[in-house]
Design an enzyme around this catalytic site. Structure first.
Site, PDB file in Angstrom:
ATOM      1  N   HIS A 162      14.760   5.850   8.134  1.00  0.00           N
ATOM      2  CA  HIS A 162      13.391   6.012   7.647  1.00  0.00           C
ATOM      3  C   HIS A 162      13.400   5.943   6.135  1.00  0.00           C
ATOM      4  O   HIS A 162      14.296   6.511   5.489  1.00  0.00           O
ATOM      5  CB  HIS A 162      12.795   7.344   8.117  1.00  0.00           C
ATOM      6  N   ARG A 188       7.016  15.667   5.897  1.00  0.00           N
ATOM      7  CA  ARG A 188       5.633  15.203   5.942  1.00  0.00           C
ATOM      8  C   ARG A 188       4.857  15.952   7.045  1.00  0.00           C
ATOM      9  O   ARG A 188       5.191  17.078   7.378  1.00  0.00           O
ATOM     10  CB  ARG A 188       5.632  13.683   6.122  1.00  0.00           C
ATOM     11  N   TYR A 202       6.052   5.103   0.035  1.00  0.00           N
ATOM     12  CA  TYR A 202       7.060   4.133   0.471  1.00  0.00           C
ATOM     13  C   TYR A 202       7.653   3.298  -0.663  1.00  0.00           C
ATOM     14  O   TYR A 202       8.496   2.431  -0.418  1.00  0.00           O
ATOM     15  CB  TYR A 202       6.460   3.208   1.541  1.00  0.00           C
ATOM     16  N   ARG A 232       0.861  -1.196   0.000  1.00  0.00           N
ATOM     17  CA  ARG A 232       0.000   0.000   0.000  1.00  0.00           C
ATOM     18  C   ARG A 232       0.894   1.242   0.000  1.00  0.00           C
ATOM     19  O   ARG A 232       2.076   1.166   0.333  1.00  0.00           O
ATOM     20  CB  ARG A 232      -0.894   0.010   1.251  1.00  0.00           C
TER      21      ARG A 232
HETATM   22  O1  CA2 Z   1       9.520   6.564   6.535  1.00  0.00           O
HETATM   23  C1  CA2 Z   1       9.582   5.686   7.395  1.00  0.00           C
HETATM   24  O2  CA2 Z   1      10.358   4.747   7.328  1.00  0.00           O
HETATM   25  C2  CA2 Z   1       8.617   5.732   8.588  1.00  0.00           C
HETATM   26  O3  CA2 Z   1       9.293   5.214   9.716  1.00  0.00           O
HETATM   27  C3  CA2 Z   1       7.449   4.857   8.212  1.00  0.00           C
HETATM   28  C4  CA2 Z   1       6.331   4.866   9.266  1.00  0.00           C
HETATM   29  C5  CA2 Z   1       5.938   6.297   9.590  1.00  0.00           C
HETATM   30  O4  CA2 Z   1       4.980   6.284  10.649  1.00  0.00           O
HETATM   31  C6  CA2 Z   1       7.115   7.136   9.993  1.00  0.00           C
HETATM   32  O5  CA2 Z   1       6.661   8.462  10.219  1.00  0.00           O
HETATM   33  C7  CA2 Z   1       8.172   7.142   8.907  1.00  0.00           C
HETATM   34  C8  CA2 Z   1       5.065   4.163   8.784  1.00  0.00           C
HETATM   35  C9  CA2 Z   1       5.280   2.844   8.178  1.00  0.00           C
HETATM   36  C10 CA2 Z   1       3.961   2.398   7.575  1.00  0.00           C
HETATM   37  O6  CA2 Z   1       4.265   1.642   6.456  1.00  0.00           O
HETATM   38  C11 CA2 Z   1       3.272   1.306   5.614  1.00  0.00           C
HETATM   39  C12 CA2 Z   1       3.649   0.721   4.435  1.00  0.00           C
HETATM   40  C13 CA2 Z   1       2.681   0.355   3.540  1.00  0.00           C
HETATM   41  C14 CA2 Z   1       1.349   0.562   3.822  1.00  0.00           C
HETATM   42  C15 CA2 Z   1       0.977   1.155   5.012  1.00  0.00           C
HETATM   43  C16 CA2 Z   1       1.938   1.516   5.911  1.00  0.00           C
END
Ligand code: CA2
Length: 149
Positions: free
Chosen positions: A100, A107, A23, A18
């Site tokens: 990250h 963001r 990402y 997703r």
């Molecule tokens: O950018 C990053 O690596 C984060 O650690 C990712 C976290 C976010 O809360 C941080 O602010 C930054 C979230 C990961 C969620 O990953 C998903 C991947 C696919 C679908 C939904 C969520």
């Protein structure tokens, strides 16, 4: 062999499934594979762990204290409020690299605070898979420096 613990926090198991506009399309297995390859290239071993539970991440950091020379951690959303991770990482004596995939500072405002950064040796953000490779290389450099000192 010298071990790096690569720790992932909540929702990162969904990578590649997703929100590819934020990402990308790489899965968590792709991230682990890239970091493992980078570690092998500098003679280090890497063990990866992902959990959606804060306490399990604290336990993994404690386990790393006796097993690993360094930690790479992407704490996911725990980054922004989980002081238990801050305290656990403060009790780890080797290098800690916070990574990250995205750049939280570019963001929403609530992502601009990291409770992990104050106890990290360094932070790499916004570089996707490359950031994980750089984290391994930074650790290799720090551990080399430590053995020469
Ligand atoms: O950018 C990053 O690596 C984060 O650690 C990712 C976290 C976010 O809360 C941080 O602010 C930054 C979230 C990961 C969620 O990953 C998903 C991947 C696919 C679908 C939904 C969520």
């Amino acid at each position: 062999m010298t071990l790096i613990a690569l720790l992932h926090g909540p929702n990162l198991n969904l990578l590649g499934q997703r929100e590819p506009h934020i990402y990308g399309t790489a899965t968590i297995d792709d991230y682990v594979a890239a970091a493992t390859t980078a570690a092998a290239a500098v003679g280090l071993e890497l063990e990866a762990f992902q959990t959606n539970h804060e306490g399990a991440l604290v336990d993994a950091i404690h386990a790393a204290r006796v097993r690993a020379a360094a930690i790479i951690i992407n704490p996911g959303a725990f980054t922004h409020y989980a002081w238990s991770l801050h305290d656990a990482l403060a009790a780890f004596s080797g290098p800690v690299i916070e990574v990250h995939i995205s750049n939280p500072n570019a963001r929403e405002a609530w992502r601009h605070t990291s409770v992990v950064s104050p106890v990290a040796t360094g932070t790499i953000a916004g570089l996707g898979v490359h950031g994980y490779e750089l984290a391994v290389q930074a650790i290799a450099r720090r551990l080399d420096v430590a053995t020469r000192a």
